[in-house]
Write a protein that holds these residues in place. Structure first.
Motif, PDB file in Angstrom:
ATOM      1  N   ALA A 349     -21.689 -35.276 -21.814  1.00  0.00           N
ATOM      2  CA  ALA A 349     -22.088 -36.130 -20.687  1.00  0.00           C
ATOM      3  C   ALA A 349     -20.952 -36.200 -19.676  1.00  0.00           C
ATOM      4  O   ALA A 349     -19.799 -36.467 -20.038  1.00  0.00           O
ATOM      5  CB  ALA A 349     -22.434 -37.529 -21.205  1.00  0.00           C
ATOM      6  N   GLU A 350     -21.298 -35.978 -18.419  1.00  0.00           N
ATOM      7  CA  GLU A 350     -20.296 -35.924 -17.345  1.00  0.00           C
ATOM      8  C   GLU A 350     -19.386 -37.154 -17.328  1.00  0.00           C
ATOM      9  O   GLU A 350     -18.185 -37.061 -17.134  1.00  0.00           O
ATOM     10  CB  GLU A 350     -21.057 -35.808 -16.022  1.00  0.00           C
ATOM     11  CG  GLU A 350     -20.291 -35.190 -14.902  1.00  0.00           C
ATOM     12  CD  GLU A 350     -21.098 -35.233 -13.606  1.00  0.00           C
ATOM     13  OE1 GLU A 350     -21.843 -36.206 -13.374  1.00  0.00           O
ATOM     14  OE2 GLU A 350     -20.973 -34.272 -12.827  1.00  0.00           O
ATOM     15  N   GLU A 351     -19.986 -38.336 -17.561  1.00  0.00           N
ATOM     16  CA  GLU A 351     -19.228 -39.578 -17.364  1.00  0.00           C
ATOM     17  C   GLU A 351     -18.087 -39.764 -18.356  1.00  0.00           C
ATOM     18  O   GLU A 351     -17.225 -40.620 -18.164  1.00  0.00           O
ATOM     19  CB  GLU A 351     -20.161 -40.798 -17.418  1.00  0.00           C
ATOM     20  CG  GLU A 351     -20.763 -41.020 -18.770  1.00  0.00           C
ATOM     21  CD  GLU A 351     -21.655 -42.265 -18.808  1.00  0.00           C
ATOM     22  OE1 GLU A 351     -21.119 -43.364 -18.795  1.00  0.00           O
ATOM     23  OE2 GLU A 351     -22.890 -42.087 -18.843  1.00  0.00           O
ATOM     24  N   PHE A 352     -18.045 -38.970 -19.412  1.00  0.00           N
ATOM     25  CA  PHE A 352     -16.943 -39.066 -20.381  1.00  0.00           C
ATOM     26  C   PHE A 352     -15.728 -38.225 -19.936  1.00  0.00           C
ATOM     27  O   PHE A 352     -14.681 -38.267 -20.562  1.00  0.00           O
ATOM     28  CB  PHE A 352     -17.408 -38.611 -21.769  1.00  0.00           C
ATOM     29  CG  PHE A 352     -18.181 -39.680 -22.506  1.00  0.00           C
ATOM     30  CD1 PHE A 352     -17.624 -40.318 -23.603  1.00  0.00           C
ATOM     31  CD2 PHE A 352     -19.455 -40.046 -22.100  1.00  0.00           C
ATOM     32  CE1 PHE A 352     -18.316 -41.305 -24.285  1.00  0.00           C
ATOM     33  CE2 PHE A 352     -20.164 -41.042 -22.776  1.00  0.00           C
ATOM     34  CZ  PHE A 352     -19.593 -41.675 -23.865  1.00  0.00           C
ATOM     35  N   ASP A 353     -15.899 -37.399 -18.941  1.00  0.00           N
ATOM     36  CA  ASP A 353     -14.844 -36.547 -18.364  1.00  0.00           C
ATOM     37  C   ASP A 353     -14.386 -35.414 -19.287  1.00  0.00           C
ATOM     38  O   ASP A 353     -13.542 -34.603 -18.897  1.00  0.00           O
ATOM     39  CB  ASP A 353     -13.611 -37.372 -17.942  1.00  0.00           C
ATOM     40  CG  ASP A 353     -13.933 -38.274 -16.761  1.00  0.00           C
ATOM     41  OD1 ASP A 353     -14.569 -37.795 -15.813  1.00  0.00           O
ATOM     42  OD2 ASP A 353     -13.575 -39.477 -16.806  1.00  0.00           O
ATOM     43  N   ILE A 354     -14.914 -35.388 -20.501  1.00  0.00           N
ATOM     44  CA  ILE A 354     -14.444 -34.382 -21.459  1.00  0.00           C
ATOM     45  C   ILE A 354     -14.893 -32.981 -21.054  1.00  0.00           C
ATOM     46  O   ILE A 354     -14.107 -32.038 -21.063  1.00  0.00           O
ATOM     47  CB  ILE A 354     -14.940 -34.733 -22.878  1.00  0.00           C
ATOM     48  CG1 ILE A 354     -14.282 -36.049 -23.312  1.00  0.00           C
ATOM     49  CG2 ILE A 354     -14.630 -33.626 -23.873  1.00  0.00           C
ATOM     50  CD1 ILE A 354     -14.940 -36.715 -24.480  1.00  0.00           C
ATOM     51  N   GLU A 355     -16.173 -32.873 -20.660  1.00  0.00           N
ATOM     52  CA  GLU A 355     -16.661 -31.534 -20.290  1.00  0.00           C
ATOM     53  C   GLU A 355     -15.911 -30.990 -19.071  1.00  0.00           C
ATOM     54  O   GLU A 355     -15.629 -29.806 -18.981  1.00  0.00           O
ATOM     55  CB  GLU A 355     -18.189 -31.535 -20.101  1.00  0.00           C
ATOM     56  CG  GLU A 355     -18.736 -32.470 -19.019  1.00  0.00           C
ATOM     57  CD  GLU A 355     -18.688 -31.874 -17.630  1.00  0.00           C
ATOM     58  OE1 GLU A 355     -18.833 -30.664 -17.502  1.00  0.00           O
ATOM     59  OE2 GLU A 355     -18.491 -32.660 -16.672  1.00  0.00           O
ATOM     60  N   ARG A 356     -15.497 -31.873 -18.153  1.00  0.00           N
ATOM     61  CA  ARG A 356     -14.724 -31.413 -16.980  1.00  0.00           C
ATOM     62  C   ARG A 356     -13.344 -30.922 -17.417  1.00  0.00           C
ATOM     63  O   ARG A 356     -12.921 -29.826 -17.082  1.00  0.00           O
ATOM     64  CB  ARG A 356     -14.585 -32.551 -15.957  1.00  0.00           C
ATOM     65  CG  ARG A 356     -13.619 -32.231 -14.817  1.00  0.00           C
ATOM     66  CD  ARG A 356     -13.527 -33.357 -13.811  1.00  0.00           C
ATOM     67  NE  ARG A 356     -13.075 -34.613 -14.362  1.00  0.00           N
ATOM     68  CZ  ARG A 356     -11.790 -34.926 -14.569  1.00  0.00           C
ATOM     69  NH1 ARG A 356     -10.843 -34.062 -14.267  1.00  0.00           N
ATOM     70  NH2 ARG A 356     -11.452 -36.097 -15.075  1.00  0.00           N
ATOM     71  N   LYS A 357     -12.650 -31.755 -18.201  1.00  0.00           N
ATOM     72  CA  LYS A 357     -11.314 -31.363 -18.650  1.00  0.00           C
ATOM     73  C   LYS A 357     -11.379 -30.099 -19.530  1.00  0.00           C
ATOM     74  O   LYS A 357     -10.479 -29.274 -19.526  1.00  0.00           O
ATOM     75  CB  LYS A 357     -10.665 -32.494 -19.454  1.00  0.00           C
ATOM     76  CG  LYS A 357     -10.213 -33.680 -18.635  1.00  0.00           C
ATOM     77  CD  LYS A 357      -8.972 -33.377 -17.824  1.00  0.00           C
ATOM     78  CE  LYS A 357      -7.709 -33.876 -18.471  1.00  0.00           C
ATOM     79  NZ  LYS A 357      -6.529 -33.626 -17.615  1.00  0.00           N
ATOM     80  N   TYR A 358     -12.468 -29.993 -20.298  1.00  0.00           N
ATOM     81  CA  TYR A 358     -12.681 -28.845 -21.181  1.00  0.00           C
ATOM     82  C   TYR A 358     -12.717 -27.553 -20.348  1.00  0.00           C
ATOM     83  O   TYR A 358     -12.066 -26.568 -20.670  1.00  0.00           O
ATOM     84  CB  TYR A 358     -14.013 -29.066 -21.896  1.00  0.00           C
ATOM     85  CG  TYR A 358     -14.392 -28.141 -23.015  1.00  0.00           C
ATOM     86  CD1 TYR A 358     -14.030 -28.417 -24.323  1.00  0.00           C
ATOM     87  CD2 TYR A 358     -15.187 -27.022 -22.783  1.00  0.00           C
ATOM     88  CE1 TYR A 358     -14.435 -27.592 -25.368  1.00  0.00           C
ATOM     89  CE2 TYR A 358     -15.592 -26.196 -23.816  1.00  0.00           C
ATOM     90  CZ  TYR A 358     -15.217 -26.483 -25.115  1.00  0.00           C
ATOM     91  OH  TYR A 358     -15.630 -25.672 -26.143  1.00  0.00           O
ATOM     92  N   ARG A 359     -13.454 -27.622 -19.229  1.00  0.00           N
ATOM     93  CA  ARG A 359     -13.536 -26.450 -18.350  1.00  0.00           C
ATOM     94  C   ARG A 359     -12.187 -26.177 -17.704  1.00  0.00           C
ATOM     95  O   ARG A 359     -11.745 -25.048 -17.573  1.00  0.00           O
ATOM     96  CB  ARG A 359     -14.595 -26.680 -17.256  1.00  0.00           C
ATOM     97  CG  ARG A 359     -16.022 -26.625 -17.779  1.00  0.00           C
ATOM     98  CD  ARG A 359     -17.037 -26.836 -16.661  1.00  0.00           C
ATOM     99  NE  ARG A 359     -17.272 -28.228 -16.320  1.00  0.00           N
ATOM    100  CZ  ARG A 359     -17.022 -28.790 -15.132  1.00  0.00           C
ATOM    101  NH1 ARG A 359     -16.528 -28.059 -14.146  1.00  0.00           N
ATOM    102  NH2 ARG A 359     -17.271 -30.057 -14.909  1.00  0.00           N
ATOM    103  N   GLU A 360     -11.518 -27.254 -17.290  1.00  0.00           N
ATOM    104  CA  GLU A 360     -10.244 -27.080 -16.577  1.00  0.00           C
ATOM    105  C   GLU A 360      -9.160 -26.491 -17.481  1.00  0.00           C
ATOM    106  O   GLU A 360      -8.400 -25.624 -17.080  1.00  0.00           O
ATOM    107  CB  GLU A 360      -9.774 -28.432 -16.016  1.00  0.00           C
ATOM    108  CG  GLU A 360     -10.605 -28.902 -14.847  1.00  0.00           C
ATOM    109  CD  GLU A 360     -10.331 -30.345 -14.421  1.00  0.00           C
ATOM    110  OE1 GLU A 360     -11.004 -30.810 -13.491  1.00  0.00           O
ATOM    111  OE2 GLU A 360      -9.459 -31.012 -15.021  1.00  0.00           O
ATOM    112  N   THR A 361      -9.101 -26.983 -18.719  1.00  0.00           N
ATOM    113  CA  THR A 361      -7.988 -26.576 -19.586  1.00  0.00           C
ATOM    114  C   THR A 361      -8.142 -25.149 -20.099  1.00  0.00           C
ATOM    115  O   THR A 361      -7.155 -24.491 -20.439  1.00  0.00           O
ATOM    116  CB  THR A 361      -7.829 -27.589 -20.750  1.00  0.00           C
ATOM    117  OG1 THR A 361      -6.467 -27.656 -21.128  1.00  0.00           O
ATOM    118  CG2 THR A 361      -8.666 -27.246 -21.958  1.00  0.00           C
ATOM    119  N   ARG A 362      -9.363 -24.658 -20.105  1.00  0.00           N
ATOM    120  CA  ARG A 362      -9.615 -23.301 -20.628  1.00  0.00           C
ATOM    121  C   ARG A 362      -8.888 -22.228 -19.818  1.00  0.00           C
ATOM    122  O   ARG A 362      -8.482 -21.191 -20.322  1.00  0.00           O
ATOM    123  CB  ARG A 362     -11.129 -23.026 -20.647  1.00  0.00           C
ATOM    124  CG  ARG A 362     -11.534 -21.669 -21.198  1.00  0.00           C
ATOM    125  CD  ARG A 362     -11.112 -21.512 -22.645  1.00  0.00           C
ATOM    126  NE  ARG A 362     -11.484 -20.214 -23.201  1.00  0.00           N
ATOM    127  CZ  ARG A 362     -10.771 -19.102 -23.037  1.00  0.00           C
ATOM    128  NH1 ARG A 362      -9.653 -19.127 -22.314  1.00  0.00           N
ATOM    129  NH2 ARG A 362     -11.180 -17.973 -23.589  1.00  0.00           N
TER     130      ARG A 362
END
Ligand SMILES: Cc1cc2nc3c(=O)[nH]c(=O)nc-3n(C[C@H](O)[C@H](O)[C@H](O)COP(=O)(O)OP(=O)(O)OC[C@H]3O[C@@H](n4cnc5c(N)ncnc54)[C@H](O)[C@@H]3O)c2cc1C
Length: 389
Positions: A349-362
């Motif tokens: 879920a976008e609102e947890f920010d995890i999927e965004r950081k997951y994409r960024e850190t890769r």
């Protein structure tokens, strides 16, 4: 400045201040810029105004004159607080090339204005579609014509090109067939992008899986004043290599910050989420991946500190900088995986920010140098195995 055990300053005060600044840019700010693939201009402005992007510029030229460990502390904190330094980190590592190899005139004309936030030095034009990791195979050519160089060619993945006033460009000045070593005949230029866009330079953004503002750049007879050549013609690759250890150490700092963010988030959720009548973090299947990622992050952090201490002491640090970058990028990815898995469906879920950081850190297992190329460096330059390419 407080001292770490290895002699590197740990910059506790800077970390605390950066943390406060980051609190002004919470998850919903980053979600919004990510959704629009926009540049986080307000965040970069806040960092610039607070002087953080000029920490490496000497005091007499308007900066803070701090060592690389200060830049490392800033970038690590930005990432550990859930923000993203990718929008502006290049200013810190590009700077070294001008500081070490630029003329007095170049330093005086650019650095005080960069420190004051009047000029942005955020673009680094090295990678080309035809060369990739084989940097010295680049084809963009700068031909001397009187008091100018005329540049023709193409760069790809030049990040922040639309949000930078200056670009550090690596181009060939002598054809590859006419030089002795493959690293000869390349030169480094400071390109004024504001002039170049009206004189033959075209910038095209590339949409990517994370918000990174990367672009393709086309040069069609772009005229760069000869006074913008950095150092000696033909020696540019050495100047860039010189700055690469700083770049590796700073990217490692960001990845360590990412790992810390993912680990903190996973631990908090592990304690609070109740399934089968108990916190999920009580299960070893949840604990172990987080604990392993923490151990990997700590190892990367120690290697980073050693790299920074050697860099600041003016000692060789290629092994440490490359190893820190490799370990940190892997630790961040392990932490990202553990965090996403710990959150189950909510990790997506976008609102947890995890999927965004997951994409960024890769990204950092591929850029600015891929893990394979670091392993090749260690194999060849540290272990003495034959060069594989
Ligand atoms: C979002 C983003 C931002 C970037 N920003 C910048 C920037 O600002 N400026 C800039 O100049 N560049 C930038 N880059 C480029 C980046 O540095 C390159 O993508 C990276 O160095 C890898 O080069 P490549 O993509 O051409 O991959 P390639 O060189 O084509 O490699 C593809 C794969 O093959 C592997 N490989 C290649 N050769 C070997 C070998 N001999 N042995 C084993 N494996 C090998 C690589 O490890 C990689 O996994 C950026 C890239 C991205 C994705």
């Amino acid at each position: 400045m407080d001292e770490g055990t290895d002699g590197t300053a740990s910059h506790a005060e800077i970390r605390a201040e950066v943390k406060k600044l980051c609190a002004r840019f919470p998850g919903d700010y980053w979600r919004e810029v990510d959704r629009k693939r926009a540049y986080p201009g307000e965040f970069v402005r806040a960092l610039t105004e607070a002087g953080y992007l000029a920490v490496l510029i000497p005091e007499e030229l308007g900066g803070a004159g701090l060592p690389l460990s200060a830049a490392s502390a800033i970038l690590e904190t930005i990432h550990a607080e859930g923000c993203n330094g990718a929008a502006c980190h290049a200013q810190m590592y590009i700077m070294g090339t001008i500081l070490r190899h630029g003329s007095e005139l170049q330093k005086q004309s650019f650095l005080p204005r960069i420190a004051a936030g009047e000029l942005r030095l955020q673009a680094f034009g090295v990678t080309e579609p035809g060369s990739g990791s084989d940097t010295t195979n680049l084809r963009t050519f700068a031909r001397r014509e009187g008091e100018h160089y005329v540049v023709n060619g193409q760069k790809v993945w030049t990040s922040r090109a639309e949000h930078s006033d200056l670009m550090l460009l690596l181009a060939r000045t002598t054809p590859r067939e006419q030089v002795r070593g493959r690293t000869d005949g390349l030169s480094t230029f400071l390109v004024d992008m504001r002039q170049a866009v009206t004189g033959g330079m075209t910038i095209r953004p590339i949409r990517t899986m994370m918000n990174h503002n990367s672009c393709e750049i086309f040069f069609d007879n772009v005229r760069v004043p000869a006074e913008n050549l950095i150092g000696e013609e033909g020696k540019g690759f050495r100047y860039i290599l010189d700055g690469m250890n700083a770049e590796r150490l700073l990217i490692a700092s960001e990845s360590i910050g990412d790992a810390k963010w993912f680990i903190a988030k996973a631990v908090a959720y592990g304690k609070e989420r109740i399934v089968f009548g108990r916190p999920i973090g009580q299960n070893q299947g949840i604990q172990f991946p987080i604990a392993r990622a923490h151990a990997e992050m700590r190892a990367a952090e120690l290697m980073l500190r050693e790299g920074l201490a050697r860099f600041e002491a003016g000692r060789a640090c290629g092994e440490e900088a490359n190893t820190a970058k490799l370990l940190a990028a892997d630790a961040a990815w392990a932490a990202a995986e553990a965090c996403l898995q710990t959150h189950g469906g909510y990790g997506f879920a976008e609102e947890f920010d995890i999927e965004r950081k997951y994409r960024e850190t890769r990204l950092y297992r591929v850029a600015p140098i891929s893990t394979n190329l670091i392993l090749s460096y260690i194999a060849e330059h540290v272990l003495g195995l034959p060069r594989s390419y």
